[in-house]
Design a protein around this motif. Structure first.
Motif, mmCIF file in Angstrom:
data_model
loop_
_atom_site.group_PDB
_atom_site.id
_atom_site.type_symbol
_atom_site.label_atom_id
_atom_site.label_comp_id
_atom_site.label_asym_id
_atom_site.label_seq_id
_atom_site.Cartn_x
_atom_site.Cartn_y
_atom_site.Cartn_z
ATOM 1 N N GLY A 158 0.644 -0.979 0.030
ATOM 2 C CA GLY A 158 -0.113 -0.193 0.278
ATOM 3 C C GLY A 158 0.974 1.346 -0.114
ATOM 4 O O GLY A 158 1.868 1.180 0.004
ATOM 5 N N VAL A 159 0.159 2.426 0.067
ATOM 6 C CA VAL A 159 0.986 3.672 -0.120
ATOM 7 C C VAL A 159 0.601 4.257 1.473
ATOM 8 O O VAL A 159 -0.686 4.499 1.580
ATOM 9 N N PRO A 160 1.433 5.186 1.690
ATOM 10 C CA PRO A 160 1.299 5.751 3.171
ATOM 11 C C PRO A 160 0.319 6.917 2.879
ATOM 12 O O PRO A 160 0.121 7.470 1.778
ATOM 13 N N PRO A 161 -0.569 7.540 3.851
ATOM 14 C CA PRO A 161 -1.362 8.347 3.612
ATOM 15 C C PRO A 161 -0.810 9.998 3.453
ATOM 16 O O PRO A 161 0.312 10.091 4.059
ATOM 17 N N ARG A 162 -1.361 10.787 2.858
ATOM 18 C CA ARG A 162 -1.167 12.142 2.787
ATOM 19 C C ARG A 162 0.504 12.720 2.212
ATOM 20 O O ARG A 162 0.862 13.591 2.600
ATOM 21 N N GLY A 163 0.741 11.554 1.474
ATOM 22 C CA GLY A 163 2.417 11.978 0.854
ATOM 23 C C GLY A 163 3.296 11.780 1.874
ATOM 24 O O GLY A 163 4.501 12.124 1.798
ATOM 25 N N LEU A 164 2.944 11.105 3.155
ATOM 26 C CA LEU A 164 3.815 10.749 4.297
ATOM 27 C C LEU A 164 4.950 9.750 3.640
ATOM 28 O O LEU A 164 4.734 8.887 2.684
ATOM 29 N N VAL A 221 10.857 15.452 22.513
ATOM 30 C CA VAL A 221 10.731 16.678 21.445
ATOM 31 C C VAL A 221 9.145 16.656 20.827
ATOM 32 O O VAL A 221 8.580 15.663 20.641
ATOM 33 N N GLN A 222 8.884 17.892 20.952
ATOM 34 C CA GLN A 222 7.453 18.197 20.741
ATOM 35 C C GLN A 222 7.152 18.828 19.188
ATOM 36 O O GLN A 222 7.804 19.735 19.033
ATOM 37 N N LEU A 223 6.394 18.120 18.454
ATOM 38 C CA LEU A 223 6.442 18.701 16.863
ATOM 39 C C LEU A 223 5.635 19.876 16.714
ATOM 40 O O LEU A 223 6.258 20.686 16.074
ATOM 41 N N THR A 224 4.670 20.004 17.253
ATOM 42 C CA THR A 224 3.616 21.123 17.197
ATOM 43 C C THR A 224 3.313 21.541 18.551
ATOM 44 O O THR A 224 3.162 20.832 19.577
ATOM 45 N N GLU A 225 2.852 22.746 18.786
ATOM 46 C CA GLU A 225 2.249 23.333 19.933
ATOM 47 C C GLU A 225 1.077 22.586 20.460
ATOM 48 O O GLU A 225 0.740 22.260 21.607
ATOM 49 N N ALA A 226 -0.007 22.708 19.594
ATOM 50 C CA ALA A 226 -1.124 21.956 19.745
ATOM 51 C C ALA A 226 -1.100 20.440 19.566
ATOM 52 O O ALA A 226 -0.090 20.025 18.906
ATOM 53 N N LEU A 230 -3.419 16.241 11.554
ATOM 54 C CA LEU A 230 -2.832 15.920 10.237
ATOM 55 C C LEU A 230 -3.987 16.753 9.302
ATOM 56 O O LEU A 230 -3.562 16.741 8.139
ATOM 57 N N ASP A 231 -5.210 16.962 9.622
ATOM 58 C CA ASP A 231 -6.279 17.737 8.775
ATOM 59 C C ASP A 231 -5.678 19.385 8.683
ATOM 60 O O ASP A 231 -6.092 20.036 8.025
ATOM 61 N N ASN A 232 -4.633 19.645 9.794
ATOM 62 C CA ASN A 232 -4.073 21.098 10.024
ATOM 63 C C ASN A 232 -2.847 20.980 8.824
ATOM 64 O O ASN A 232 -1.957 20.427 9.273
ATOM 65 N N PRO A 233 -2.896 21.613 7.863
ATOM 66 C CA PRO A 233 -1.886 21.798 6.826
ATOM 67 C C PRO A 233 -0.546 21.910 7.690
ATOM 68 O O PRO A 233 0.605 21.497 7.347
ATOM 69 N N ALA A 234 -0.429 23.118 8.438
ATOM 70 C CA ALA A 234 0.859 23.420 9.411
ATOM 71 C C ALA A 234 1.264 22.251 9.940
ATOM 72 O O ALA A 234 2.511 22.136 10.368
ATOM 73 N N HIS A 235 0.654 21.466 10.671
ATOM 74 C CA HIS A 235 0.601 20.258 11.351
ATOM 75 C C HIS A 235 1.431 19.155 10.466
ATOM 76 O O HIS A 235 2.317 18.503 10.827
ATOM 77 N N LEU A 236 0.782 18.905 9.414
ATOM 78 C CA LEU A 236 1.271 18.066 8.335
ATOM 79 C C LEU A 236 2.850 18.303 7.721
ATOM 80 O O LEU A 236 3.520 17.478 7.693
#
Length: 255
Positions: A158-164, A221-226, A230-236
C-alpha cells in the motif's frame, strides 16, 4: 491498553526485554503517578469491563511476572476520565536488530487541560522508568494515520496517507535505538538521539525550542504546539519536515 478512540491520547514506549522483572514496569507506573498528581493506577478491569480495586497493586503486578512477563492492564477506576497503562513483551522476530523488546502503552483523555505539559511529563516518566529506547505520545486519529506509513511490498502493501514517507517494518531496523516512527511528542533516549543525529544546533533550532533534556540524557521533542492534527496543513508540514530531517527514523537510510 492502546488508545482506541479519537478522544484519547495514546503513548507507547519501547525498551529492552523485561525478562520477568517487575522493576521497570512498576517504575513506569510510579513515574506516571508522580507526573499526574492525584492519579492512582490501582484498579484492574474485570471480564465484564468494570473497574476492580487493587489494594496490593505492586505485589499483584510483581506476582504476574511469574506467569507471563508484562504489565497487566491498570487503570484509575474513573470511567468518566479513564487513564490506563499496560505492557507486554515483543518477540525478537518482530523487533529491531533481532532483540526482543518490552513495550508500554498508555491512554489518557486528549481533552485534559494543559495536555501538552502533562503529555510531556507522563511520556518522560514512563520512558525513563522503563529505560526505553524511544517512544511517542500522539492523538488517536494522527496515530492511526502515522501507523499506516509502515509498509512492506508483500506483508503490508500500500501507499502511506497524505504523501508521508514509507517506513520499514520494525524488524527491518538495524538497531533497537532507531525510532520506527514519529509522533506528536517524541521521547528519544540518549542513544536514540545519537542514532538519528539530534540535536544539531544549525538545523534543529525550531525543534529545540519545543524540546527538553531528561535526567538520563534523553530528549522529549514536541513537533507542534497543539496536539498533532493531520487535517491541519501546518501540522502535516511539521511532520513532513521532521521526517526529512531524520531519514534514519523508520529505517529509510543506510549507514
Amino acid at each position: 491498553m492502546p488508545a482506541t478512540h479519537p478522544s484519547q491520547l495514546g503513548m507507547i514506549v519501547y525498551g529492552p526485554a523485561n525478562a520477568g522483572n517487575a522493576g521497570r514496569p512498576l517504575a513506569a507506573v510510579h513515574g506516571m503517578e508522580r507526573a499526574l498528581p492525584g492519579l492512582r493506577l490501582d484498579w484492574r478491569i474485570s471480564d465484564e469491563g468494570k473497574p476492580i480495586p487493587l489494594p496490593q497493586r505492586d505485589a499483584w503486578v510483581a506476582d504476574g511476572q511469574t506467569d507471563e512477563p508484562g504489565l497487566p492492564l491498570l487503570c484509575n477506576g474513573d470511567e468518566s476520565y479513564p487513564v490506563t497503562i499496560s505492557g507486554w513483551e515483543k518477540s525478537s522476530a518482530s523487533s529491531p536488530g533481532g532483540q526482543p523488546q518490552f513495550e508500554i502503552h498508555v491512554s489518557l483523555p486528549l481533552a485534559t487541560p494543559g495536555i501538552a505539559a502533562i503529555a510531556a511529563d507522563v511520556l518522560e516518566a514512563i520512558a525513563e522508568g522503563a529505560r526505553a529506547f524511544w517512544g511517542h505520545a500522539t492523538p488517536f486519529n494522527a496515530g492511526v494515520e502515522i501507523s499506516r506509513q509502515t509498509r512492506h511490498p508483500v506483508r503490508k502493501p500500500g501507499v502511506p496517507p497524505r504523501g508521508l514517507p514509507t517506513l520499514n517494518l520494525p524488524e527491518e531496523l538495524r538497531l533497537p535505538e532507531i525510532p520506527q516512527r514519529l509522533g506528536w511528542m517524541n521521547y528519544w533516549s540518549e542513544a536514540a538521539a545519537q542514532a538519528i543525529g539530534f540535536p544539531d544546533s544549525a538545523r534543529d533550532s525550531e525543534l529545540l525550542s519545543r524540546s527538553r533534556r531528561t535526567a538520563t540524557g534523553g530528549w522529549v521533542v514536541q513537533l507542534t504546539e497543539a496536539p498533532l492534527d493531520l487535517d491541519n496543513p501546518a501540522h502535516l508540514a511539521a511532520l513532513m519536515r521532521a521526517y526529512e530531517r531524520f531519514p534514519e527514523i523508520g529505517g529509510r537510510s543506510t549507514p
